[in-house]
Write a protein that holds these residues in place. Structure first.
Motif, PDB file in Angstrom:
ATOM      1  N   THR A 238      15.374  71.690  47.739  1.00 11.54           N
ATOM      2  CA  THR A 238      16.004  71.001  47.073  1.00 11.54           C
ATOM      3  C   THR A 238      15.317  70.567  45.950  1.00 11.54           C
ATOM      4  O   THR A 238      15.945  70.150  44.628  1.00 11.54           O
ATOM      5  CB  THR A 238      14.958  69.690  47.958  1.00 11.54           C
ATOM      6  OG1 THR A 238      15.040  69.308  49.417  1.00 11.54           O
ATOM      7  CG2 THR A 238      14.541  68.042  47.235  1.00 11.54           C
ATOM      8  N   ALA A 239      14.407  71.219  45.541  1.00 10.12           N
ATOM      9  CA  ALA A 239      13.775  71.426  44.645  1.00 10.12           C
ATOM     10  C   ALA A 239      14.591  72.412  43.472  1.00 10.12           C
ATOM     11  O   ALA A 239      14.660  72.324  42.090  1.00 10.12           O
ATOM     12  CB  ALA A 239      12.312  72.334  44.422  1.00 10.12           C
ATOM     13  N   LEU A 240      15.227  72.982  43.472  1.00 17.60           N
ATOM     14  CA  LEU A 240      16.015  74.157  43.325  1.00 17.60           C
ATOM     15  C   LEU A 240      17.843  73.089  42.804  1.00 17.60           C
ATOM     16  O   LEU A 240      17.824  73.402  41.438  1.00 17.60           O
ATOM     17  CB  LEU A 240      16.652  75.100  44.117  1.00 17.60           C
ATOM     18  CG  LEU A 240      17.496  76.272  43.404  1.00 17.60           C
ATOM     19  CD1 LEU A 240      17.356  76.866  41.996  1.00 17.60           C
ATOM     20  CD2 LEU A 240      18.713  77.496  44.385  1.00 17.60           C
ATOM     21  N   ASN A 241      17.996  72.311  44.057  1.00 14.44           N
ATOM     22  CA  ASN A 241      19.144  71.861  43.784  1.00 14.44           C
ATOM     23  C   ASN A 241      18.487  70.624  42.834  1.00 14.44           C
ATOM     24  O   ASN A 241      19.601  70.353  42.047  1.00 14.44           O
ATOM     25  CB  ASN A 241      19.602  70.819  44.765  1.00 14.44           C
ATOM     26  CG  ASN A 241      20.384  71.929  45.693  1.00 14.44           C
ATOM     27  OD1 ASN A 241      21.392  72.537  45.476  1.00 14.44           O
ATOM     28  ND2 ASN A 241      20.591  71.021  46.893  1.00 14.44           N
ATOM     29  N   PHE A 242      17.559  70.217  42.361  1.00 12.24           N
ATOM     30  CA  PHE A 242      17.249  68.748  41.414  1.00 12.24           C
ATOM     31  C   PHE A 242      17.062  69.813  39.744  1.00 12.24           C
ATOM     32  O   PHE A 242      18.156  69.224  39.145  1.00 12.24           O
ATOM     33  CB  PHE A 242      16.055  67.931  41.834  1.00 12.24           C
ATOM     34  CG  PHE A 242      15.479  67.734  40.607  1.00 12.24           C
ATOM     35  CD1 PHE A 242      16.103  66.611  40.696  1.00 12.24           C
ATOM     36  CD2 PHE A 242      14.428  67.716  40.147  1.00 12.24           C
ATOM     37  CE1 PHE A 242      15.743  65.559  39.758  1.00 12.24           C
ATOM     38  CE2 PHE A 242      13.517  66.422  39.033  1.00 12.24           C
ATOM     39  CZ  PHE A 242      14.816  65.425  39.005  1.00 12.24           C
ATOM     40  N   GLN A 243      16.483  71.202  39.709  1.00 11.08           N
ATOM     41  CA  GLN A 243      16.539  71.439  38.490  1.00 11.08           C
ATOM     42  C   GLN A 243      17.679  71.518  38.031  1.00 11.08           C
ATOM     43  O   GLN A 243      18.095  71.730  36.803  1.00 11.08           O
ATOM     44  CB  GLN A 243      15.857  73.160  38.442  1.00 11.08           C
ATOM     45  CG  GLN A 243      14.378  72.008  38.647  1.00 11.08           C
ATOM     46  CD  GLN A 243      14.108  71.595  38.083  1.00 11.08           C
ATOM     47  OE1 GLN A 243      13.378  71.971  36.574  1.00 11.08           O
ATOM     48  NE2 GLN A 243      12.699  70.019  38.520  1.00 11.08           N
ATOM     49  N   LEU A 244      19.037  72.504  39.042  1.00 14.00           N
ATOM     50  CA  LEU A 244      20.315  72.809  38.953  1.00 14.00           C
ATOM     51  C   LEU A 244      20.958  71.858  37.995  1.00 14.00           C
ATOM     52  O   LEU A 244      21.886  71.452  36.883  1.00 14.00           O
ATOM     53  CB  LEU A 244      20.593  73.603  39.466  1.00 14.00           C
ATOM     54  CG  LEU A 244      20.402  74.889  39.694  1.00 14.00           C
ATOM     55  CD1 LEU A 244      21.428  75.508  41.602  1.00 14.00           C
ATOM     56  CD2 LEU A 244      21.000  75.864  38.953  1.00 14.00           C
ATOM     57  N   THR A 245      20.979  70.355  38.919  1.00 15.67           N
ATOM     58  CA  THR A 245      21.176  69.211  37.868  1.00 15.67           C
ATOM     59  C   THR A 245      20.529  68.687  37.038  1.00 15.67           C
ATOM     60  O   THR A 245      21.546  68.503  35.771  1.00 15.67           O
ATOM     61  CB  THR A 245      21.249  68.211  39.777  1.00 15.67           C
ATOM     62  OG1 THR A 245      21.634  68.665  40.463  1.00 15.67           O
ATOM     63  CG2 THR A 245      21.978  66.612  38.980  1.00 15.67           C
ATOM     64  N   LEU A 246      19.847  69.160  37.287  1.00 10.26           N
ATOM     65  CA  LEU A 246      18.865  69.030  35.104  1.00 10.26           C
ATOM     66  C   LEU A 246      19.685  69.932  34.555  1.00 10.26           C
ATOM     67  O   LEU A 246      19.941  69.055  32.904  1.00 10.26           O
ATOM     68  CB  LEU A 246      17.823  68.580  35.302  1.00 10.26           C
ATOM     69  CG  LEU A 246      16.959  67.217  35.935  1.00 10.26           C
ATOM     70  CD1 LEU A 246      15.724  67.679  36.001  1.00 10.26           C
ATOM     71  CD2 LEU A 246      17.598  65.917  35.472  1.00 10.26           C
ATOM     72  N   LEU A 247      20.247  70.756  34.492  1.00 13.85           N
ATOM     73  CA  LEU A 247      20.575  72.002  33.470  1.00 13.85           C
ATOM     74  C   LEU A 247      22.079  71.655  32.970  1.00 13.85           C
ATOM     75  O   LEU A 247      22.122  71.260  31.996  1.00 13.85           O
ATOM     76  CB  LEU A 247      20.720  73.554  34.401  1.00 13.85           C
ATOM     77  CG  LEU A 247      21.283  74.523  33.063  1.00 13.85           C
ATOM     78  CD1 LEU A 247      20.347  74.505  32.059  1.00 13.85           C
ATOM     79  CD2 LEU A 247      20.589  75.707  34.332  1.00 13.85           C
ATOM     80  N   ILE A 248      22.695  70.951  34.367  1.00 14.88           N
ATOM     81  CA  ILE A 248      24.075  70.876  34.211  1.00 14.88           C
ATOM     82  C   ILE A 248      24.698  69.465  33.634  1.00 14.88           C
ATOM     83  O   ILE A 248      25.413  69.618  32.326  1.00 14.88           O
ATOM     84  CB  ILE A 248      25.349  70.915  35.507  1.00 14.88           C
ATOM     85  CG1 ILE A 248      24.794  71.696  36.643  1.00 14.88           C
ATOM     86  CG2 ILE A 248      26.119  70.189  35.451  1.00 14.88           C
ATOM     87  CD1 ILE A 248      25.237  71.843  37.627  1.00 14.88           C
ATOM     88  N   LEU A 249      23.596  68.597  33.421  1.00 12.84           N
ATOM     89  CA  LEU A 249      23.451  67.639  32.926  1.00 12.84           C
ATOM     90  C   LEU A 249      23.357  67.903  31.618  1.00 12.84           C
ATOM     91  O   LEU A 249      24.140  66.759  30.230  1.00 12.84           O
ATOM     92  CB  LEU A 249      22.479  65.994  33.407  1.00 12.84           C
ATOM     93  CG  LEU A 249      22.426  65.057  33.025  1.00 12.84           C
ATOM     94  CD1 LEU A 249      23.575  63.931  32.801  1.00 12.84           C
ATOM     95  CD2 LEU A 249      21.528  63.989  33.150  1.00 12.84           C
ATOM     96  N   THR A 250      21.889  68.983  30.877  1.00  8.69           N
ATOM     97  CA  THR A 250      21.960  68.621  30.166  1.00  8.69           C
ATOM     98  C   THR A 250      22.920  69.192  29.305  1.00  8.69           C
ATOM     99  O   THR A 250      23.665  69.097  28.013  1.00  8.69           O
ATOM    100  CB  THR A 250      20.682  69.845  29.501  1.00  8.69           C
ATOM    101  OG1 THR A 250      19.636  68.544  30.456  1.00  8.69           O
ATOM    102  CG2 THR A 250      20.273  70.027  28.150  1.00  8.69           C
ATOM    103  N   ILE A 251      23.970  69.869  29.569  1.00 13.48           N
ATOM    104  CA  ILE A 251      24.792  71.486  29.286  1.00 13.48           C
ATOM    105  C   ILE A 251      26.170  70.578  29.258  1.00 13.48           C
ATOM    106  O   ILE A 251      26.355  70.882  27.733  1.00 13.48           O
ATOM    107  CB  ILE A 251      25.774  72.812  30.382  1.00 13.48           C
ATOM    108  CG1 ILE A 251      23.965  73.616  30.418  1.00 13.48           C
ATOM    109  CG2 ILE A 251      26.274  72.772  29.845  1.00 13.48           C
ATOM    110  CD1 ILE A 251      24.487  74.686  31.429  1.00 13.48           C
ATOM    111  N   VAL A 252      26.445  69.043  29.626  1.00 13.95           N
ATOM    112  CA  VAL A 252      27.230  68.400  29.962  1.00 13.95           C
ATOM    113  C   VAL A 252      27.630  67.002  28.465  1.00 13.95           C
ATOM    114  O   VAL A 252      28.428  67.026  28.014  1.00 13.95           O
ATOM    115  CB  VAL A 252      28.165  67.575  31.146  1.00 13.95           C
ATOM    116  CG1 VAL A 252      28.741  67.072  30.732  1.00 13.95           C
ATOM    117  CG2 VAL A 252      28.583  68.871  31.512  1.00 13.95           C
ATOM    118  N   THR A 253      25.914  67.128  28.088  1.00 14.50           N
ATOM    119  CA  THR A 253      26.092  66.099  27.108  1.00 14.50           C
ATOM    120  C   THR A 253      25.589  66.575  26.539  1.00 14.50           C
ATOM    121  O   THR A 253      25.201  66.015  24.999  1.00 14.50           O
ATOM    122  CB  THR A 253      25.050  65.038  27.824  1.00 14.50           C
ATOM    123  OG1 THR A 253      23.255  66.212  27.882  1.00 14.50           O
ATOM    124  CG2 THR A 253      25.456  64.168  29.183  1.00 14.50           C
TER     125      THR A 253
END
Length: 185
Positions: free
Chosen positions: A132-147
């Protein structure tokens, strides 16, 4: 003479080899080495004797040779297993679950990723929190890269969410981050 032995073998005749005369493999030597190291740690044998017995174990050719290495050492008593209820995590599991969330907040995805590789097999409870923690952090990373970096503002909020998740992990409660991609299962 070689022809006679081959003919006897072809006729289905086999000779029985005593158990002690069978050759040993490296896999059979490993538990012996472990037992010798344990005996040394218990004080049953000294360093010189450990070295000698290790040498004998590693050069043993047959089971009889290998059995002789442990002949005067008592067998290891089996430790009684303490059953843990499957539904209730132990204190260690709760701390590891909370650590996954705290590491996620401080090291981004690296902390949970290392924990996934090293401690995820301990229990399903710990693994669920790590994933769960890993998925959350990867989601934030993808969000940061995409934006193009604008999503980095979400990291400020993530510390609060990671703190709540860590507290719930310590309490023994399952937790799921909101709006998270399930990249790792």
């Amino acid at each position: 003479m070689v022809l006679e032995a081959g003919a006897a073998h072809d006729q289905g005749m086999t000779t029985s080899v005593p158990q002690g005369a069978l050759r040993v493999s490296a896999t059979e030597r490993e538990p012996i080495v472990d037992r010798l190291q344990q005996a040394f740690a218990e004080g049953r044998i000294d360093k010189e004797e450990l070295d000698l017995r290790l040498h004998l174990a590693m050069t043993a050719r047959t089971r009889a040779d290998l059995d002789a290495v442990l002949a005067d050492l008592a067998p290891v008593p089996a430790a009684p297993a303490v059953p843990v209820p499957a539904g209730e995590p132990t204190a260690e599991q709760r701390v590891l679950a909370a650590l996954a969330h705290v590491l996620g907040g401080t090291t981004l995805f690296l902390g949970p990723l290392v924990m996934l590789c090293t401690t995820a097999r301990r229990s399903p409870y710990v693994r669920a929190h790590i994933v769960t923690a890993l998925n959350f952090q990867l989601t934030l990373l993808i969000l940061t890269i995409v934006t193009f970096g604008v999503g980095a503002i979400a990291y400020a909020v993530s510390w609060i969410v990671c703190g709540v998740a860590a507290l719930l992990g310590l309490a023994g409660t399952p937790f799921r981050y909101p709006f998270t991609l399930r990249l790792v299962r």
